[in-house]
Design an enzyme around this catalytic site. Structure first.
Site, PDB file in Angstrom:
ATOM      1  N   THR A  57      -0.951  26.400  33.811  1.00 13.02           N
ATOM      2  CA  THR A  57      -0.819  26.823  35.203  1.00 13.02           C
ATOM      3  C   THR A  57      -0.585  25.647  36.137  1.00 13.02           C
ATOM      4  OG1 THR A  57      -2.274  28.702  34.773  1.00 13.02           O
ATOM      5  CG2 THR A  57      -1.974  28.082  37.073  1.00 13.02           C
ATOM      6  N   TYR A  70       3.110  34.429  37.794  1.00 17.22           N
ATOM      7  CA  TYR A  70       3.763  33.128  37.746  1.00 17.22           C
ATOM      8  C   TYR A  70       4.107  32.795  36.302  1.00 17.22           C
ATOM      9  CZ  TYR A  70      -0.749  31.416  36.094  1.00 17.22           C
ATOM     10  OH  TYR A  70      -1.891  31.226  35.370  1.00 17.22           O
ATOM     11  N   THR A 136      -5.763  26.552  31.523  1.00 16.01           N
ATOM     12  CA  THR A 136      -7.219  26.732  31.534  1.00 16.01           C
ATOM     13  C   THR A 136      -7.727  27.721  30.490  1.00 16.01           C
ATOM     14  OG1 THR A 136      -7.058  28.441  33.252  1.00 16.01           O
ATOM     15  CG2 THR A 136      -7.387  26.157  33.979  1.00 16.01           C
ATOM     16  N   ASP A 137      -6.858  28.602  29.984  1.00 16.28           N
ATOM     17  CA  ASP A 137      -7.349  29.657  29.098  1.00 16.28           C
ATOM     18  C   ASP A 137      -8.007  29.111  27.830  1.00 16.28           C
ATOM     19  OD1 ASP A 137      -6.595  31.625  30.818  1.00 16.28           O
ATOM     20  OD2 ASP A 137      -4.819  32.251  29.717  1.00 16.28           O
ATOM     21  N   LYS A 209     -15.061  28.297  30.435  1.00 16.47           N
ATOM     22  CA  LYS A 209     -14.456  29.034  31.541  1.00 16.47           C
ATOM     23  C   LYS A 209     -15.260  30.298  31.775  1.00 16.47           C
ATOM     24  CE  LYS A 209      -9.976  30.746  33.188  1.00 16.47           C
ATOM     25  NZ  LYS A 209      -8.535  30.899  32.891  1.00 16.47           N
ATOM     26  N   GLU A 331     -33.948  35.716  14.189  1.00 18.88           N
ATOM     27  CA  GLU A 331     -33.897  37.159  13.933  1.00 18.88           C
ATOM     28  C   GLU A 331     -33.321  37.464  12.556  1.00 18.88           C
ATOM     29  OE1 GLU A 331     -32.570  39.832  17.022  1.00 18.88           O
ATOM     30  OE2 GLU A 331     -32.631  38.218  18.499  1.00 18.88           O
TER      31      GLU A 331
END
Length: 374
Positions: A57, A70, A136-137, A209, A331
């Site tokens: 981006t 975009y 950023t993903d 993120k 657990e």
């Protein structure tokens, strides 16, 4: 009264005339230099920072309509450098384009190519630090992969943006400016790979993120940021206390591919079918984004134990919950079933570490040691 004032004024003027020749000459008044944190305490030649672009981006452009949509990776590294005012004052800059993609398309082949290039650049005396521009993903995954395979103490900083370069109030230029400032900082050496975004510095190991679109999306939920940076002024927090970069046992040298590791999301009424399908299609490791403390349906647990025992598939229990630790033998009896507890690592980070761990071993106890140390 008026005569007295005039007399007093003449007397003061006469005294000043006598005193002024003996006073030191006036000096120009200057403001003290603003400290840019510890990183700029010592003045010297500018650091040589290489910007390695991968797209995302931060290099994206909106359509002519100005709508939300975009296209990632529209601009090249030269465009990014030229688009940030005064960037050249922070460091001697150069740039190169490794790929130009949206980070949703990031893959193992690009990771290996990027890591090899980063290591080659850091080995050069002409490079003091690196900035990697990235979408950023999957930024947190690439950052942690580099954190485990970079073999240098020199700063490596990943930056991205939540708004494309042509958007109103684009955040990319400020992030790139601050990223270069951190990469040029001598105090950034030895801190591992860092992520700089939204005026914060994060350790690659800790950052994730947390929001789909907001500019303040990146956080280190369990440990907090590694530092703060505002228009190049840096304040450092405590460094990471786990092994990274030069201290790891991992390397991309000679690697042509990485083992396949899949992430499976646990939920109510989870079926083991996807576990079996992943193994049939070649998964050497599985990370379960479990409920709560890395739990899942009993049927899924039994199937995972079976594929671990019969096929040697590495199984890591992580959690779909964004904060907290997945504790070993809490657990589920991990010792008995041959599972690995992820500790602090969320599913994407656990996958990165497991991929590299499988280049060394498939034994659960050795993989657990890596999760504890890194």
């Amino acid at each position: 009264m008026k005569m007295r004032r005039q007399s007093l004024s003449r007397t003061l003027a006469a005294l000043l005339a006598l005193l002024l020749p003996t006073l030191p000459s006036a000096q120009p008044v200057t403001k003290p230099a603003v400290s840019a944190g510890k990183s700029q305490a010592k003045q010297g030649p500018k650091a040589k920072v290489r910007i390695v672009a991968t797209g995302g981006t931060i290099a994206g452009a909106q359509g002519d309509s100005g709508s939300y949509g975009y296209k990632s990776g529209t601009f090249k590294v030269e465009d990014l450098i030229q688009g940030v005012p005064h960037l050249e004052k922070l460091a001697t800059l150069s740039g190169e384009q490794v790929v130009n993609i949206g980070s949703q398309d990031m893959n193992d082949a690009v990771w290996l190519k990027l890591a090899s290039r980063v290591n080659a650049l850091l080995a050069s005396p002409d490079v003091d630090g690196l900035v990697v521009t990235h979408g950023t993903d999957t930024l947190e995954e690439t950052a942690y992969f580099l954190d485990l395979v970079v073999k240098s103490d020199k700063p490596v900083v990943l930056v991205g943006s939540m708004r494309p370069a042509t958007a109103v109030s684009a955040d990319g230029p400020a992030n790139l400016y601050n990223g270069v400032a951190v990469a040029a900082s001598p105090e950034a050496r030895g801190r591992g790979v860092l992520v700089v975004i939204n005026d914060e510095i994060h350790a690659a190991r800790n950052v994730t993120k947390m929001n789909t679109t907001n500019v303040e999306t990146f956080h280190s939920p369990n440990r907090g940021p590694a530092g703060l940076v505002n228009t190049g002024a840096i304040t450092w927090m405590d460094p990471v206390d786990r092994k990274h970069t030069k201290a790891t046992e991992f390397s991309v040298k000679g690697l042509e591919s990485l083992p396949r590791v899949d992430i499976l999301y646990a939920h109510a009424n989870m079926s083991p079918d996807l576990i079996e399908a992943a193994v049939e299609h070649g998964a050497q490791g599985l990370v379960i984004a479990g409920v709560g403390d890395g739990n899942m349906t009993q049927e899924s647990i039994d199937t995972l134990e079976k594929v671990q025992k019969e096929h040697g598939v590495a199984v890591v229990r992580s959690s779909r919950v964004p904060t907290g630790l997945v504790l070993r033998d809490n657990e589920i009896n991990d010792d008995q079933k041959g599972f690995v507890a992820s500790g602090e690592f969320n599913p994407p980070k656990a996958r990165v570490l497991l991929q590299l761990a499988l280049t060394k071993t498939c034994r659960p106890e050795r993989i657990q040691r890596m999760f504890d140390e890194y």
